[in-house]
Design a protein around this motif. Structure first.
Motif, PDB file in Angstrom:
ATOM      1  N   ARG A   1       0.850  -1.191   0.000  1.00  0.00           N
ATOM      2  CA  ARG A   1       0.000   0.000   0.000  1.00  0.00           C
ATOM      3  C   ARG A   1       0.883   1.238   0.000  1.00  0.00           C
ATOM      4  N   THR A   2       0.452   2.233  -0.744  1.00  0.00           N
ATOM      5  CA  THR A   2       1.146   3.521  -0.779  1.00  0.00           C
ATOM      6  C   THR A   2       0.429   4.468   0.167  1.00  0.00           C
ATOM      7  N   PHE A   3       1.211   5.196   0.942  1.00  0.00           N
ATOM      8  CA  PHE A   3       0.672   6.124   1.925  1.00  0.00           C
ATOM      9  C   PHE A   3      -0.229   7.156   1.263  1.00  0.00           C
ATOM     10  N   ASN A   4      -1.327   7.480   1.943  1.00  0.00           N
ATOM     11  CA  ASN A   4      -2.133   8.641   1.568  1.00  0.00           C
ATOM     12  C   ASN A   4      -2.636   9.277   2.857  1.00  0.00           C
ATOM     13  N   ARG A   5      -3.014  10.516   2.780  1.00  0.00           N
ATOM     14  CA  ARG A   5      -3.379  11.297   3.974  1.00  0.00           C
ATOM     15  C   ARG A   5      -4.562  10.695   4.734  1.00  0.00           C
ATOM     16  N   SER A   6      -5.463  10.016   4.039  1.00  0.00           N
ATOM     17  CA  SER A   6      -6.611   9.420   4.726  1.00  0.00           C
ATOM     18  C   SER A   6      -6.168   8.328   5.693  1.00  0.00           C
ATOM     19  N   MET A   7      -5.061   7.661   5.402  1.00  0.00           N
ATOM     20  CA  MET A   7      -4.522   6.650   6.325  1.00  0.00           C
ATOM     21  C   MET A   7      -4.115   7.305   7.640  1.00  0.00           C
ATOM     22  N   LEU A   8      -3.491   8.462   7.543  1.00  0.00           N
ATOM     23  CA  LEU A   8      -3.060   9.193   8.736  1.00  0.00           C
ATOM     24  C   LEU A   8      -4.267   9.672   9.536  1.00  0.00           C
ATOM     25  N   LEU A   9      -5.276  10.174   8.859  1.00  0.00           N
ATOM     26  CA  LEU A   9      -6.482  10.634   9.553  1.00  0.00           C
ATOM     27  C   LEU A   9      -7.169   9.489  10.289  1.00  0.00           C
ATOM     28  N   LEU A  10      -7.261   8.332   9.661  1.00  0.00           N
ATOM     29  CA  LEU A  10      -7.878   7.176  10.299  1.00  0.00           C
ATOM     30  C   LEU A  10      -7.085   6.760  11.533  1.00  0.00           C
ATOM     31  N   LEU A  11      -5.765   6.744  11.417  1.00  0.00           N
ATOM     32  CA  LEU A  11      -4.917   6.378  12.554  1.00  0.00           C
ATOM     33  C   LEU A  11      -5.079   7.382  13.697  1.00  0.00           C
ATOM     34  N   GLU A  12      -5.141   8.670  13.385  1.00  0.00           N
ATOM     35  CA  GLU A  12      -5.332   9.701  14.410  1.00  0.00           C
ATOM     36  C   GLU A  12      -6.694   9.556  15.088  1.00  0.00           C
ATOM     37  N   GLN A  13      -7.726   9.235  14.318  1.00  0.00           N
ATOM     38  CA  GLN A  13      -9.059   9.035  14.898  1.00  0.00           C
ATOM     39  C   GLN A  13      -9.058   7.847  15.860  1.00  0.00           C
ATOM     40  N   ARG A  14      -8.405   6.775  15.472  1.00  0.00           N
ATOM     41  CA  ARG A  14      -8.325   5.603  16.356  1.00  0.00           C
ATOM     42  C   ARG A  14      -7.584   5.931  17.642  1.00  0.00           C
ATOM     43  N   GLU A  15      -6.503   6.681  17.523  1.00  0.00           N
ATOM     44  CA  GLU A  15      -5.727   7.052  18.706  1.00  0.00           C
ATOM     45  C   GLU A  15      -6.543   7.967  19.617  1.00  0.00           C
ATOM     46  N   ASN A  16      -7.281   8.903  19.040  1.00  0.00           N
ATOM     47  CA  ASN A  16      -8.144   9.777  19.849  1.00  0.00           C
ATOM     48  C   ASN A  16      -9.221   8.966  20.567  1.00  0.00           C
ATOM     49  N   LEU A  17      -9.783   7.996  19.894  1.00  0.00           N
ATOM     50  CA  LEU A  17     -10.790   7.138  20.516  1.00  0.00           C
ATOM     51  C   LEU A  17     -10.176   6.339  21.663  1.00  0.00           C
ATOM     52  N   ARG A  18      -8.980   5.800  21.455  1.00  0.00           N
ATOM     53  CA  ARG A  18      -8.280   5.062  22.514  1.00  0.00           C
ATOM     54  C   ARG A  18      -8.063   5.934  23.743  1.00  0.00           C
ATOM     55  N   ARG A  19      -7.588   7.151  23.503  1.00  0.00           N
ATOM     56  CA  ARG A  19      -7.352   8.076  24.614  1.00  0.00           C
ATOM     57  C   ARG A  19      -8.650   8.415  25.339  1.00  0.00           C
ATOM     58  N   SER A  20      -9.697   8.661  24.590  1.00  0.00           N
ATOM     59  CA  SER A  20     -10.990   8.995  25.193  1.00  0.00           C
ATOM     60  C   SER A  20     -11.529   7.835  26.013  1.00  0.00           C
ATOM     61  N   LEU A  21     -11.403   6.622  25.510  1.00  0.00           N
ATOM     62  CA  LEU A  21     -11.853   5.453  26.259  1.00  0.00           C
ATOM     63  C   LEU A  21     -11.032   5.247  27.525  1.00  0.00           C
ATOM     64  N   ARG A  22      -9.720   5.450  27.425  1.00  0.00           N
ATOM     65  CA  ARG A  22      -8.855   5.313  28.604  1.00  0.00           C
ATOM     66  C   ARG A  22      -9.257   6.328  29.677  1.00  0.00           C
TER      67      ARG A  22
ATOM     68  N   ALA B   1     -12.198   7.805  29.997  1.00  0.00           N
ATOM     69  CA  ALA B   1     -13.521   7.439  30.502  1.00  0.00           C
ATOM     70  C   ALA B   1     -13.425   6.305  31.505  1.00  0.00           C
ATOM     71  N   LEU B   2     -12.566   5.337  31.264  1.00  0.00           N
ATOM     72  CA  LEU B   2     -12.379   4.244  32.215  1.00  0.00           C
ATOM     73  C   LEU B   2     -11.818   4.754  33.544  1.00  0.00           C
ATOM     74  N   GLU B   3     -10.829   5.639  33.468  1.00  0.00           N
ATOM     75  CA  GLU B   3     -10.226   6.197  34.673  1.00  0.00           C
ATOM     76  C   GLU B   3     -11.227   6.988  35.495  1.00  0.00           C
ATOM     77  N   ARG B   4     -12.186   7.599  34.832  1.00  0.00           N
ATOM     78  CA  ARG B   4     -13.185   8.433  35.528  1.00  0.00           C
ATOM     79  C   ARG B   4     -14.474   7.660  35.845  1.00  0.00           C
ATOM     80  N   ASN B   5     -14.456   6.348  35.577  1.00  0.00           N
ATOM     81  CA  ASN B   5     -15.644   5.506  35.782  1.00  0.00           C
ATOM     82  C   ASN B   5     -16.854   6.043  35.023  1.00  0.00           C
ATOM     83  N   GLU B   6     -16.629   6.478  33.808  1.00  0.00           N
ATOM     84  CA  GLU B   6     -17.695   7.037  32.994  1.00  0.00           C
ATOM     85  C   GLU B   6     -18.360   6.006  32.081  1.00  0.00           C
ATOM     86  N   LEU B   7     -17.901   4.777  32.142  1.00  0.00           N
ATOM     87  CA  LEU B   7     -18.514   3.741  31.310  1.00  0.00           C
ATOM     88  C   LEU B   7     -19.411   2.850  32.126  1.00  0.00           C
TER      89      LEU B   7
END
Length: 96
Positions: free
Chosen positions: A67-88, A90-96
């Motif tokens: 696969r050749t890199f394209n900017r959408s790959m980076l955006l998808l990776l950033e979205q996943r990382e943001n979701l991971r951080r948000s879930l972490r 939320a878990l720390e704050r007992n929000e789930l």
């Protein structure tokens, strides 16, 4: 770019057949991430990051491909990382 993609395809195909070492068939798979400068990065570190992201996409697509890199790959990776951080958080704050 077209030549790099063609070469990557040849390399992936070369690893599809088993290698025989000391009479034992050895199966090896390959996936390849491609990045070009300066479009995908101005220095080696940026290019390696872009190629790594493209490699991750190749593995996600089922391995054994390039696969050749394209900017959408980076955006998808950033979205996943943001979701991971948000879930972490939320878990720390007992929000789930």
């Amino acid at each position: 770019p077209a030549e790099a993609e063609r070469l990557a395809g040849l390399l992936v195909n070369a690893f599809k057949d088993p290698f025989v070492i000391n009479g034992i068939s050895v199966f090896v798979g390959s996936s390849i991430g491609i990045a070009f400068g300066p479009e995908h990065g101005a220095d080696g570190e940026q290019l390696m990051k872009a190629a790594d992201i493209a490699l991750y996409a190749a593995k996600t697509d089922g391995r054994g491909c390039a696969r050749t890199f394209n900017r959408s790959m980076l955006l998808l990776l950033e979205q996943r990382e943001n979701l991971r951080r948000s879930l972490r958080t939320a878990l720390e704050r007992n929000e789930l």
